[in-house]
Design a protein around this motif. Structure first.
Motif, short mmCIF file in Angstrom:
data_model
loop_
_atom_site.label_atom_id
_atom_site.label_comp_id
_atom_site.label_asym_id
_atom_site.label_seq_id
_atom_site.Cartn_x
_atom_site.Cartn_y
_atom_site.Cartn_z
N THR A 101 28.01 35.83 73.99
CA THR A 101 28.57 37.14 73.66
C THR A 101 29.17 37.20 72.26
O THR A 101 29.78 38.20 71.89
CB THR A 101 29.65 37.53 74.69
N HIS A 102 28.99 36.16 71.45
CA HIS A 102 29.53 36.17 70.10
C HIS A 102 28.63 36.99 69.19
O HIS A 102 27.41 36.97 69.29
CB HIS A 102 29.66 34.74 69.55
N SER A 103 29.24 37.71 68.29
CA SER A 103 28.47 38.50 67.32
C SER A 103 27.83 37.58 66.29
O SER A 103 28.36 36.52 65.96
CB SER A 103 29.39 39.51 66.61
N CYS A 104 26.68 37.99 65.81
CA CYS A 104 25.98 37.20 64.81
C CYS A 104 26.77 37.19 63.50
O CYS A 104 27.31 38.23 63.08
CB CYS A 104 24.58 37.77 64.56
N LYS A 157 19.89 38.48 69.03
CA LYS A 157 19.02 37.76 68.10
C LYS A 157 18.70 36.43 68.76
O LYS A 157 19.51 35.50 68.76
CB LYS A 157 19.74 37.55 66.77
N TRP A 158 17.49 36.34 69.32
CA TRP A 158 17.16 35.20 70.17
C TRP A 158 15.71 34.82 69.96
O TRP A 158 14.83 35.70 69.85
CB TRP A 158 17.42 35.55 71.63
N ASN A 159 15.43 33.52 69.91
CA ASN A 159 14.06 33.05 69.72
C ASN A 159 13.44 32.52 71.00
O ASN A 159 12.36 31.93 70.98
CB ASN A 159 14.01 31.97 68.64
N SER A 186 19.10 31.53 60.71
CA SER A 186 18.77 32.11 62.01
C SER A 186 18.98 31.12 63.14
O SER A 186 19.38 31.51 64.25
CB SER A 186 17.33 32.62 62.00
N ILE A 187 18.71 29.84 62.88
CA ILE A 187 18.84 28.86 63.94
C ILE A 187 20.28 28.73 64.42
O ILE A 187 20.55 28.44 65.59
CB ILE A 187 18.30 27.49 63.45
N LEU A 188 21.23 28.99 63.52
CA LEU A 188 22.65 28.91 63.90
C LEU A 188 23.13 30.19 64.55
O LEU A 188 24.16 30.19 65.23
CB LEU A 188 23.50 28.61 62.66
#
Length: 306
Positions: free
Chosen positions: A47-50, A38-40, A56-58
């Motif tokens: 490598t951390h899970s969302c 998940k990247w803008n 979304s910004i965090l």
């Protein structure tokens, strides 16, 4: 080989290989990898899970797993229409544009009078950019002043046909534009294949009593198997990377949704969802590889059987 020859071979093979890796394989592998994030496009990946229930910004740059694919298939309304339109585009190219181009090539190859002129006229759309092709056909499809509506007397304000604005018509109207260009491209490829066929094969078929139809399908067409493979791959690629025509028409909305437009709008548009756009790109890649792999498998299997 001498040392100089080996250096020359290494350069001639190495430079194209490096360019292929840099501009084809690395972006393709990178796209597949980004589809699981998940990247803008701003900041680094980690490598951390969302984490759920966070802005979304965090969560930017976190591992999102298959959620991009799940969201595309379930809560993204433009996804399935775009998939359907891409498959229709592919079917029209395979069923109409490619046979039409092959027919043009066969007729011109028989040496009809004015064949050079016909070849130039049919190949002219290929030399034009797709954006210019779209602009030309906008004059043909114009609601009030277009050629078609004028010829059929439907250019009035009350009874004019909106070829490019009606979502039930605009896809087929744009496919006519694409077929107009693609058939000329296929014609040139088949002409090159027909010129390479050994004339003695046609003479032998004529001696055996075969007519023109039997000679082409039983003798000439099987010999052009390498050209058929090239045309199949080119047809699939051209149909699934379609972008210019629909974007020129209405920016790929209101009945003209395509995966290529969705990929562009998500990666470089206002949303800046690079991970989500990459997932759509992977779907487009998978759709293009399926028919190509099936066709290649059938072709090589038929050759081994023979």
């Amino acid at each position: 080989m001498t040392t100089r020859d080996r250096i020359m071979v290494a350069v001639l093979l190495g430079v194209p290989l490096l360019l292929d890796l840099a501009f084809v394989w690395f972006p393709a592998i990178g796209t597949v990898a980004l589809s699981f994030f998940k990247w803008n496009g701003v900041g680094s990946l980690h490598t951390h899970s969302c984490k759920p229930n966070m802005p979304s910004i965090l969560n930017n740059g976190c591992v999102y797993g298959v959620q991009n694919y799940h969201q595309a298939a379930t809560i993204y309304p433009e996804f399935w229409p775009a998939v359907r339109h891409n498959l229709i585009w592919l079917a029209v190219f395979v069923v109409i544009a490619t046979p039409l181009g092959m027919l043009f090539a066969v007729v011109i190859d028989r040496g009809i009078r004015g064949s050079r002129m016909y070849q130039s006229i049919l190949f002219l759309p290929v030399m034009l950019s797709l954006a210019l092709v779209g602009i030309i056909w906008e004059f043909v499809y114009s609601q009030n002043y277009g050629l078609i509506n004028t010829v059929i007397h439907r250019n009035g304000d009350s009874n004019a046909i909106d070829w490019l604005g009606n979502p039930h018509l605009n896809l087929w109207a744009v496919l006519v534009e694409a077929t107009w260009r693609q058939s000329g491209y296929v014609m040139v490829l088949y002409l090159a294949g027909l010129k390479a066929v050994d004339p003695s094969l046609r003479e032998a078929a004529l001696v055996d009593g075969a007519n023109a139809w039997q000679t082409f399908w039983r003798v000439v067409f099987p010999v052009m198997r390498p050209i058929n493979i090239v045309i199949m791959v080119v047809t699939v690629i051209e149909s699934l990377r379609a972008f210019d025509l629909v974007y020129i028409t209405n920016k790929g909305i209101n009945g003209l949704e395509l995966l290529s437009v969705l990929v562009t709008s998500n990666i470089v548009g206002e949303t800046q969802r690079v991970g989500f756009g990459s997932a759509l790109g992977v779907v487009l890649l998978a759709i293009s590889l399926v028919p190509i792999c099936i066709f290649l498998y059938q072709s090589f299997r038929r050759e081994e059987t023979q």
